[in-house]
Design a protein around this motif. Structure first.
Motif, short mmCIF file in Angstrom:
data_model
loop_
_atom_site.label_atom_id
_atom_site.label_comp_id
_atom_site.label_asym_id
_atom_site.label_seq_id
_atom_site.Cartn_x
_atom_site.Cartn_y
_atom_site.Cartn_z
N THR A 81 0.86 -1.19 0.00
CA THR A 81 0.00 0.00 0.00
C THR A 81 0.89 1.24 0.00
OG1 THR A 81 -1.75 -1.14 1.21
CG2 THR A 81 -1.82 1.26 1.20
N VAL A 83 1.19 5.26 0.23
CA VAL A 83 0.48 6.43 0.75
C VAL A 83 1.16 7.68 0.20
CG1 VAL A 83 -0.37 7.63 2.79
CG2 VAL A 83 -0.02 5.14 2.86
N LEU A 107 -3.26 5.14 -1.39
CA LEU A 107 -4.04 5.99 -0.50
C LEU A 107 -3.50 7.42 -0.62
CD1 LEU A 107 -4.10 3.73 2.71
CD2 LEU A 107 -5.80 3.83 0.89
N THR A 109 -3.33 11.02 1.50
CA THR A 109 -3.63 11.75 2.74
C THR A 109 -4.19 13.14 2.48
OG1 THR A 109 -1.27 12.33 2.82
CG2 THR A 109 -2.01 10.51 4.21
N MET A 112 -7.77 12.56 2.37
CA MET A 112 -8.24 12.31 3.74
C MET A 112 -8.47 13.64 4.45
SD MET A 112 -5.88 9.20 5.18
CE MET A 112 -5.56 7.74 4.20
N TYR A 169 -1.38 9.94 7.91
CA TYR A 169 -2.12 8.69 7.64
C TYR A 169 -2.54 8.02 8.95
CZ TYR A 169 -2.76 3.71 6.94
OH TYR A 169 -3.25 2.43 7.00
N GLU A 170 -1.60 7.85 9.88
CA GLU A 170 -1.91 7.15 11.12
C GLU A 170 -2.97 7.90 11.95
OE1 GLU A 170 1.60 6.23 13.34
OE2 GLU A 170 2.35 4.81 11.84
N TRP A 173 -6.53 7.83 9.34
CA TRP A 173 -7.10 6.60 8.79
C TRP A 173 -8.23 6.01 9.65
CZ3 TRP A 173 -7.87 4.54 4.40
CH2 TRP A 173 -8.18 3.19 4.26
N HIS A 178 -14.12 4.55 5.11
CA HIS A 178 -13.25 3.72 4.28
C HIS A 178 -13.90 3.33 2.96
CE1 HIS A 178 -10.62 2.38 7.93
NE2 HIS A 178 -10.55 3.66 7.67
N ARG A 182 -12.25 4.51 -0.52
CA ARG A 182 -11.75 3.54 -1.49
C ARG A 182 -12.33 3.80 -2.89
NH1 ARG A 182 -7.10 0.82 -0.18
NH2 ARG A 182 -7.20 0.05 1.96
#
Length: 547
Positions: A81, A83, A107, A109, A112, A169-170, A173, A178, A182
């Motif tokens: 994956t 990021v 992914l 961020t 996000m 990310y941490e 997420w 989700h 996605r």
């Protein structure tokens, strides 16, 4: 930091030459952050790639390293994956050089942050989470490029960026929707393919457009100069219009105060000089923005993005979504007609009145729903009810998507009297009572919550009260859920058409352009009209040129 000749390591352990192979090449982690450094924003030659292993550990590999190719192969592994922060910048650059880069297990961020209503600049959001990183301007002197900096300086910057990306990310997420996220990520390979393939340009038609528009620009300029002013000068335009007895509003800007000659202002003036300036600006814009830049180019390209405030797909470098349609005849060709299909045929798929249908469904206005269910022309129905021309009613209906205030109706419908706009607004709200009630409700709720929701459950965050005035925030509280819900239909359609194996060329709001002659029956078989909880009909047309 380990020696930069082959790679740089930044982290919690003493640097060792084996780290590159041990931590990245031989046994790469199943999730890592990625960032590329390019020579500049204009020259996107790759200088190096950074890999974030955690928020406190990163590796940078410069392009001149003998291990660079091996490092790139890590990005080709679909089991890892990747990021990115702004994937639609990094991935097309990498894919354009190494076309085996994985584009699916990705992914972003930045998206996000967009979905959570947070700052999208990496440095700003990282600082909010306790990590300070340098900005480009902090390390790059004026009129220099990244490849001119010492390798260790670039490595330090890139390592910080990928560690910050891992931190963001941490933090985010666990809070992201989700399933929705996605779906957004599934669009990346589709949009990237469209960005990279480009669209063929007919240079003969482009030259015809250049000649025609140049003559028109010269004509309008000569008329203005005969009246003693330069139509390209806002100061001279304001002066001549005020001299002719027009009221021109004064607005504050960075330099103080100046008279406003914006399009909205000029449209309200009943003066042929205002119309002359508008025609000059429109023609000059077509020439300078959409015709001259493609001179000598075989193909035109654009970059698509997913981080617009409303959830819409946007386009930059060059913005093909803003190229206006035109009549397309040889005597009066529209700018779009200089773009040609590689196959000889474009299939154009267009959704019918996505946003008004979304408004009807969200508000559950019975009159509006009945008009659409019976297949009637909503603009004509409003025109018949109000007793005013259809073209005006069309713009009044679109004003509703922006909150339907008297001022919005004036600007959108071209009504010069605030009293008349108020009267038209009352008639619209009388005809569509539930839609009018929903508009008030969503404005109040949006201002209270700070966000609004699309039909698929995405939060769209409104600007803060110290960023924009309340009237603008109320307008966006209405527009965002409507435009965002319509954008979700278009995105699902893009995925459906791409998965069916068709060659997508462009997406322009509710229009998809496909290279190839695709049977209408086949397109309808994809279920595109049933993607939303309400029916949104499509029309299919075929062109030898974009229209």
């Amino acid at each position: 930091m380990a020696s930069i000749k082959t790679f740089a390591y930044k982290g919690t352990q003493p640097g060792q030459q084996s780290f590159l192979r041990d931590k990245l090449l031989d046994n790469p982690p199943r999730l890592l952050a990625v960032d590329i450094e390019t020579r500049s924003l204009k020259d996107r030659s790759v200088v190096g790639i950074g890999f974030g292993l955690s928020p406190t550990e990163a590796i940078y590999v410069p392009v001149h390293s003998p291990a660079f190719t091996s490092a790139v192969l890590v990005l080709c592994d679909p089991g890892i994956t990747k990021v990115y922060h702004n994937a639609m910048f990094d991935i097309p650059i990498l894919f354009g050089i190494y076309n085996i880069i994985d584009t699916e297990n990705v992914l972003d961020t930045m998206l996000m942050c967009n979905m959570e209503g947070l700052p999208q600049q990496l440095g700003e959001i990282a600082l909010a989470f306790g990590m300070e990183i340098k900005k480009i301007k902090d390390i790059l002197p004026a009129r220099t490029t990244m490849d001119e900096l010492p390798d260790d300086v670039v490595a330090d910057k890139c390592c910080d960026d990928v560690m910050a990306t891992m931190l963001v990310y941490e933090k985010l997420w666990p809070h992201v929707n989700h399933a929705y996220f996605r779906r957004e990520m599934a669009l990346i390979p589709v949009l990237m393919a469209m960005s990279l393939r480009g669209i063929r340009i007919d240079q003969e038609r482009r030259q015809l457009l250049e000649d025609k528009l140049s003559l028109e620009v010269d004509f309008y300029r000569s008329l203005a100069e005969a009246e003693g002013f330069n139509p390209a000068s806002t100061q001279q335009v304001a002066y001549i219009l005020m001299q002719r007895g027009n009221h021109i509003p004064v607005q504050r800007n960075r330099k103080g105060y100046s008279a406003s000659t914006d399009e909205e202002v000029l449209k309200k003036l009943d003066d042929p000089m205002a119309a002359l300036v508008l025609n000059y600006r429109k023609t000059s814009k077509l020439l300078s923005t959409y015709v001259l830049p493609y001179k000598g180019q075989e193909r035109g390209y654009t970059r698509f993005h997913l981080n617009a405030a409303t959830g819409r797909i946007s386009s930059t470098e060059r913005n093909m979504q803003n190229i206006p349609p035109g009549p397309g005849s040889m005597d009066n060709p529209g700018v779009r007609t200089m773009f040609l299909p590689d196959s000889g045929c474009f299939t154009d798929l267009d959704f019918s009145q996505q946003e008004l249908r979304a408004l009807a469904y969200i508000s559950q206005d019975p009159v509006m729903l009945d008009i659409f269910e019976r297949g009637l022309d909503i603009h004509q129905q409003v025109a018949d009810f109000m007793g005013i021309p259809r073209r005006v009613c069309k713009n009044v209906n679109f004003a509703a998507i922006y909150g339907a205030s008297d001022e919005t109706i004036m600007e959108t419908a071209g009504i010069t009297s605030i009293g008349k706009a108020h009267e038209v607004g009352i008639m619209w709200r009388t005809m569509f009572k539930e839609a009018a009630r929903w508009i008030i409700q969503v404005q109040e709720q949006g201002i209270c919550d700070g966000y609004v929701m699309t039909l698929q459950g995405r939060k769209l965050w409104l600007p803060g009260e110290f960023v924009e005035g309340e009237s603008d925030r109320r307008r966006k509280a209405v527009n965002y859920p409507i435009q965002g819900s319509a954008a979700e239909i278009t995105k699902d359609a893009l995925l459906a058409v791409a998965r069916a194996g068709h060659e997508l060329v462009l997406q322009v709001h509710d229009e998809l352009v496909i290279d190839g002659n695709i049977a209408e029956k086949e397109l309808r078989g994809l279920g595109l009209e049933e993607l939303a909880p309400f029916k949104c009909p499509i029309s299919v047309a075929y062109y030898s040129r974009w229209q």
